[in-house]
Each structure stands twice: as structure tokens, then as C-alpha cells.
Design a protein around this motif. Structure first.
Motif, PDB file in Angstrom:
ATOM      1  N   LEU A 265      -1.957  16.599   7.746  1.00  0.00           N
ATOM      2  CA  LEU A 265      -1.911  15.939   8.927  1.00  0.00           C
ATOM      3  C   LEU A 265      -2.268  16.551  10.462  1.00  0.00           C
ATOM      4  N   VAL A 266      -2.963  17.544  10.446  1.00  0.00           N
ATOM      5  CA  VAL A 266      -4.387  17.959  11.802  1.00  0.00           C
ATOM      6  C   VAL A 266      -5.267  16.901  11.996  1.00  0.00           C
ATOM      7  N   HIS A 267      -5.492  16.735  10.830  1.00  0.00           N
ATOM      8  CA  HIS A 267      -7.200  15.376  11.268  1.00  0.00           C
ATOM      9  C   HIS A 267      -6.352  14.511  10.917  1.00  0.00           C
ATOM     10  N   SER A 268      -5.429  13.887  11.033  1.00  0.00           N
ATOM     11  CA  SER A 268      -4.377  12.627  11.500  1.00  0.00           C
ATOM     12  C   SER A 268      -4.962  12.677  12.770  1.00  0.00           C
ATOM     13  N   LEU A 269      -5.084  13.336  13.770  1.00  0.00           N
ATOM     14  CA  LEU A 269      -4.304  13.205  15.269  1.00  0.00           C
ATOM     15  C   LEU A 269      -5.954  12.746  15.251  1.00  0.00           C
TER      16      LEU A 269
ATOM     17  N   PRO B 278      -6.955   9.154   8.156  1.00  0.00           N
ATOM     18  CA  PRO B 278      -7.304   9.748   7.095  1.00  0.00           C
ATOM     19  C   PRO B 278      -6.636   8.975   5.178  1.00  0.00           C
ATOM     20  N   LEU B 279      -5.364   8.749   6.075  1.00  0.00           N
ATOM     21  CA  LEU B 279      -4.214   8.740   4.671  1.00  0.00           C
ATOM     22  C   LEU B 279      -4.606   7.072   4.849  1.00  0.00           C
ATOM     23  N   ARG B 280      -5.700   6.400   5.536  1.00  0.00           N
ATOM     24  CA  ARG B 280      -5.305   5.459   5.326  1.00  0.00           C
ATOM     25  C   ARG B 280      -6.591   4.621   4.381  1.00  0.00           C
ATOM     26  N   THR B 281      -6.829   5.809   3.895  1.00  0.00           N
ATOM     27  CA  THR B 281      -7.822   4.963   2.567  1.00  0.00           C
ATOM     28  C   THR B 281      -7.334   5.732   1.536  1.00  0.00           C
ATOM     29  N   ALA B 282      -7.135   4.563   0.328  1.00  0.00           N
ATOM     30  CA  ALA B 282      -6.810   4.948  -0.740  1.00  0.00           C
ATOM     31  C   ALA B 282      -6.512   5.878  -1.555  1.00  0.00           C
ATOM     32  N   ALA B 283      -7.836   7.096  -1.764  1.00  0.00           N
ATOM     33  CA  ALA B 283      -8.090   7.844  -2.722  1.00  0.00           C
ATOM     34  C   ALA B 283      -7.506   9.215  -1.898  1.00  0.00           C
ATOM     35  N   LEU B 284      -7.580   9.056  -0.784  1.00  0.00           N
ATOM     36  CA  LEU B 284      -7.163  10.199   0.265  1.00  0.00           C
ATOM     37  C   LEU B 284      -4.773   9.406   0.682  1.00  0.00           C
TER      38      LEU B 284
ATOM     39  N   ALA C  82     -16.339   4.992   2.757  1.00  0.00           N
ATOM     40  CA  ALA C  82     -17.267   3.966   3.213  1.00  0.00           C
ATOM     41  C   ALA C  82     -17.354   5.203   5.180  1.00  0.00           C
ATOM     42  N   ASN C  83     -16.442   5.932   4.608  1.00  0.00           N
ATOM     43  CA  ASN C  83     -16.193   6.470   6.362  1.00  0.00           C
ATOM     44  C   ASN C  83     -16.618   8.078   5.909  1.00  0.00           C
ATOM     45  N   GLN C  84     -17.185   8.484   7.023  1.00  0.00           N
ATOM     46  CA  GLN C  84     -17.876   9.999   6.496  1.00  0.00           C
ATOM     47  C   GLN C  84     -16.434  11.023   6.907  1.00  0.00           C
ATOM     48  N   ASN C  85     -16.179  10.394   7.971  1.00  0.00           N
ATOM     49  CA  ASN C  85     -14.892  11.107   8.156  1.00  0.00           C
ATOM     50  C   ASN C  85     -13.591  11.859   6.720  1.00  0.00           C
ATOM     51  N   HIS C  86     -13.726  10.615   6.032  1.00  0.00           N
ATOM     52  CA  HIS C  86     -12.513  10.801   5.132  1.00  0.00           C
ATOM     53  C   HIS C  86     -13.320  11.064   3.766  1.00  0.00           C
ATOM     54  N   PHE C  87     -14.415  10.843   3.815  1.00  0.00           N
ATOM     55  CA  PHE C  87     -15.443  11.937   2.507  1.00  0.00           C
ATOM     56  C   PHE C  87     -15.147  13.366   2.719  1.00  0.00           C
ATOM     57  N   SER C  88     -15.532  13.673   4.457  1.00  0.00           N
ATOM     58  CA  SER C  88     -14.904  15.152   4.765  1.00  0.00           C
ATOM     59  C   SER C  88     -13.408  15.835   4.482  1.00  0.00           C
ATOM     60  N   ALA C  89     -13.108  14.837   4.376  1.00  0.00           N
ATOM     61  CA  ALA C  89     -11.259  15.257   4.429  1.00  0.00           C
ATOM     62  C   ALA C  89     -11.024  15.394   2.882  1.00  0.00           C
ATOM     63  N   LEU C  90     -11.721  14.390   1.902  1.00  0.00           N
ATOM     64  CA  LEU C  90     -11.038  15.089   0.437  1.00  0.00           C
ATOM     65  C   LEU C  90     -11.840  15.906   0.013  1.00  0.00           C
TER      66      LEU C  90
ATOM     67  N   TYR D 260       0.631  -1.091  -0.029  1.00  0.00           N
ATOM     68  CA  TYR D 260      -0.244   0.481   0.184  1.00  0.00           C
ATOM     69  C   TYR D 260       1.046   1.466  -0.290  1.00  0.00           C
ATOM     70  N   PHE D 261       1.763   1.201   1.171  1.00  0.00           N
ATOM     71  CA  PHE D 261       2.521   2.670   1.190  1.00  0.00           C
ATOM     72  C   PHE D 261       3.833   2.659   0.338  1.00  0.00           C
ATOM     73  N   SER D 262       3.707   1.557  -1.070  1.00  0.00           N
ATOM     74  CA  SER D 262       4.298   1.823  -2.267  1.00  0.00           C
ATOM     75  C   SER D 262       3.721   2.090  -3.395  1.00  0.00           C
ATOM     76  N   ALA D 263       2.883   1.509  -3.270  1.00  0.00           N
ATOM     77  CA  ALA D 263       2.121   2.941  -4.242  1.00  0.00           C
ATOM     78  C   ALA D 263       1.740   4.071  -3.526  1.00  0.00           C
TER      79      ALA D 263
END
Length: 354
Positions: free
Chosen positions: A295-299, A303-309, A97-105, A34-37
Motif C-alpha cells: 500500500l505504501v508502494h502504491s503511493l 503494483p496492484l495493477r499487475t496480476a501476479a501482485l 515487464a516492469n522492474q518496479n513491480h518485480f521489486s515489489a514481489l 480483473y477485480f473479480s478474479a
């Protein structure tokens, strides 16, 4: 250097005492793939010409628009609608699948929309896009997304409007809109449910307990879910289980140990050192703001564990660390007044900027 329950299986049972650092080798391999991509995409972006980097922006905007349309359709039907069977996961917001990650986008696109309005002279279309993003953030209902969306909008207007031709009336209109948005934001936030007893504070305390006993090497990437259960208090065990720490820095520290903490510190140092060099390039300034707020949201989330983000994050870092923008500015004599024929796809390729 690790508690007995977390000693991994020996490489050759009964023949050697050597063990894998990771307690879940298969999950760790998945994490590295995942990280390599994302890393490969980042390296590809920084090797592009600057006009090609601009040329990727329409694809990013189309992704945001498609997700916004999907979310608008969902929210027009019901506030609890979920789409099943279309993708391998249940769609709860946009195509996420996650509304928080949608908000991050949504909120990471705000600096680019502000940049579009300021530096292309399309204040009307930029303002309409900004309003739609803020309304979708309110509809999504993510508390972190609402607050970060408000903050990133204010900072984007102030940070990006410096030395631009935005009128005073335009700034006034934006801040009036932000005031109205703040009223709507507070109606979505109930102080009693910001952090209930079984919430992020408890996740953090349990994760820190695991870090204290595994700080040297960590437990292996992808192993958080199982390791967390070892340190969980009995009274905190319910039918729903904790899949992430909802603080990516703590989760990475548990999984990767001290080496990963040093790598994170090195990246943050490079990122904020680069902020000195992005002050004169609007696109780099927008990317820096978006990365900073991710990075703030990651506190409070992952979010960065969603491939799109993750791919958006890689692209924005590619913009920040791209050397071609500095070369172009030096060719223009370091002028801060940049005038693009087209912010998205410049009409004339910059052949000298490698």
C-alpha cells in the motif's frame, strides 16, 4: 456534474439523455473482471482451513524463486537485457515487464523469509534467502523498491523477532548486513533524478486537476489514460505518454470518484483494526507487513495493477482476515510462543479451525 468533453455517449443516441457513468465502458468491464478474479481468490482463501492456508505458501515461494532465477540470468548477461516473444509482453525483470513491480514481489516476500528464519529455527537458510532478495533488489535498480526493501527488512526483524528465540548475535549480524545494504542503496539513488520536471509530481498535479472536476462519480475505471490527456499541460506533452498516475490512490479517486475514496478509507480502517488481532500469529504479522508496504508502494507506483501482485495481495489479505488463526490461538490458551512442525505445510491438520 461533469465537464462537457467528458460526457459519455448516450445509451440510445437521440432518444434519451441518460449516459454511462464511465467514459470507456469496455475498459471498465475489463477492470471489473480483473477485480473479480482477485476478489474470488480472496474469498476462497478465507474459507480454507488454517493448515490449507499454510499449504499455499510453497506456491508463493516457488513463484518468487522462479522470478529470482530468471532475473539472475538476465542480469548475468547484461544490465539492459530484455526477453521478447516468450510472453505477450517484453520481459524486463524476472518474468515482469516492469522492474518496479518485480521489486515489489521481492520486498513483499521479505517478511515471510524473516518469519521462516525466526519461527522455524532455520536462521542460516532464512539469512541466505534474505541476502539474495536484497541483492536482487539492488540489481533491479528500482529506487522505491530499494528503499522499501530496506525499511521492510528492518521492521520485519524488529516486529517479528519479539518473543522469538533469535539470538542477540543473529540480530547483530542482520543489522550489520542492513548497514552494508544501505551503502549499496545510496549508490543506486541519484538525488537529481528522484523526481525530474516531467515526473510523479507533475502526474499528481494533473490527476488532482481531473479529480476536482469529476469528484462525484469519477470518469470510469480504466479511463485514466485518455482523461489525463485532457488536463495535461501543453508543455508536458511528449512522445512518451502517461499511462498511469503512479499513485494508485489518486488514479482510483479520478476513476471512481467519492464512492471509491470511501471504500478505500473503509478498507484501510478494517486493515489497521485487524492489526490488533494479528500480533500473536507470526504468519498474519508477516502478511500484515507485506500488505502495508504494498500500500505504501502504491503511493508512487501501481503494483496492484499487475496480476501476479494482485493475487499475492489477495492471498495476504486472506491470511490477515482469516478467522481460523484466532480460533487456534484461543485453543492454545493465547500463547504467543507458537511452534510449528513445519511453517509451510503443518504435519497435523487443524480440523477444529474453520
Amino acid at each position: 456534474m461533469r465537464p462537457e468533453p467528458l460526457l459519455a455517449t448516450p445509451w440510445l443516441a437521440g432518444e434519451t439523455r441518460l449516459r454511462f457513468v464511465s467514459v470507456g465502458v469496455g475498459r471498465t468491464i475489463e477492470c471489473f473482471l480483473y477485480f473479480s478474479a482477485g476478489a474470488a481468490f480472496f474469498l476462497s482463501v478465507i474459507r480454507l482451513r488454517t493448515d490449507q492456508v499454510y499449504g499455499l505458501l510453497p506456491f508463493f515461494f516457488m513463484g518468487v524463486i522462479c522470478n529470482g532465477l530468471a532475473a539472475a540470468i538476465q542480469y548475468s548477461l547484461s544490465d539492459t537485457v530484455a526477453i521478447e516473444g516468450l510472453l505477450p509482453f517484453t520481459i524486463n525483470a524476472g518474468l515482469f515487464a516492469n522492474q518496479n513491480h518485480f521489486s515489489a514481489l521481492l520486498f513483499v516476500s521479505i517478511p515471510f523469509v524473516v518469519c521462516h528464519g525466526l519461527f522455524r529455527g532455520h536462521l542460516l537458510s532464512g539469512s541466505l534467502g534474505l541476502i539474495m532478495l536484497l541483492l536482487l533488489l539492488l540489481a533491479a535498480g528500482s529506487r522505491a523498491g530499494i528503499l522499501i526493501g530496506l525499511a521492510i527488512t528492518i521492521i520485519s526483524v524488529v516486529f517479528l523477532s519479539a518473543r522469538s528465540r533469535l539470538s542477540r548475535y543473529g540480530v547483530l549480524a542482520v543489522f550489520i548486513g542492513l548497514s552494508l545494504y544501505t551503502i549499496g542503496a545510496w549508490t543506486k539513488i541519484d538525488a537529481e533524478v528522484v523526481d525530474p520536471e516531467f515526473g510523479r509530481a507533475e502526474f499528481a498535479r494533473t490527476t488532482i486537476a481531473g479529480i476536482e472536476e469529476n469528484w462525484a462519480t469519477g470518469v470510469g475505471f480504466g479511463s485514466f489514460q485518455k482523461v489525463y490527456q485532457i488536463y495535461e499541460k501543453g508543455e508536458m506533452i511528449f512522445k512518451p505518454y502517461v499511462n498511469h498516475a503512479h499513485n494508485d490512490y489518486l488514479e482510483l479517486a479520478l476513476e471512481g470518484g467519492a464512492p471509491v475514496v470511501l471504500l478505500i478509507a473503509a478498507y484501510l480502517t478494517l486493515l489497521f483494526a485487524s492489526s490488533v488481532g494479528v500480533r500473536r500469529e507470526p504468519l498474519q504479522k508477516a502478511a500484515f507487513l507485506s500488505v502495508s508496504f504494498l500500500l505504501v508502494h502504491s503511493l508512487v507506483d501501481y503494483p496492484l495493477r499487475t496480476a501476479a501482485l494482485a493475487m499475492v495481495f489477495a492471498y495476504m489479505n486472506g491470511i490477515i482476515f482469516h478467522k481460523g488463526f484466532a480460533v487456534r490461538l484461543s485453543q492454545r490458551g493465547g500463547s504467543t510462543e507458537t511452534h510449528h512442525d513445519d511453517l509451510l505445510v503443518p504435519a497435523r491438520p487443524l480440523t477444529l479451525a474453520k
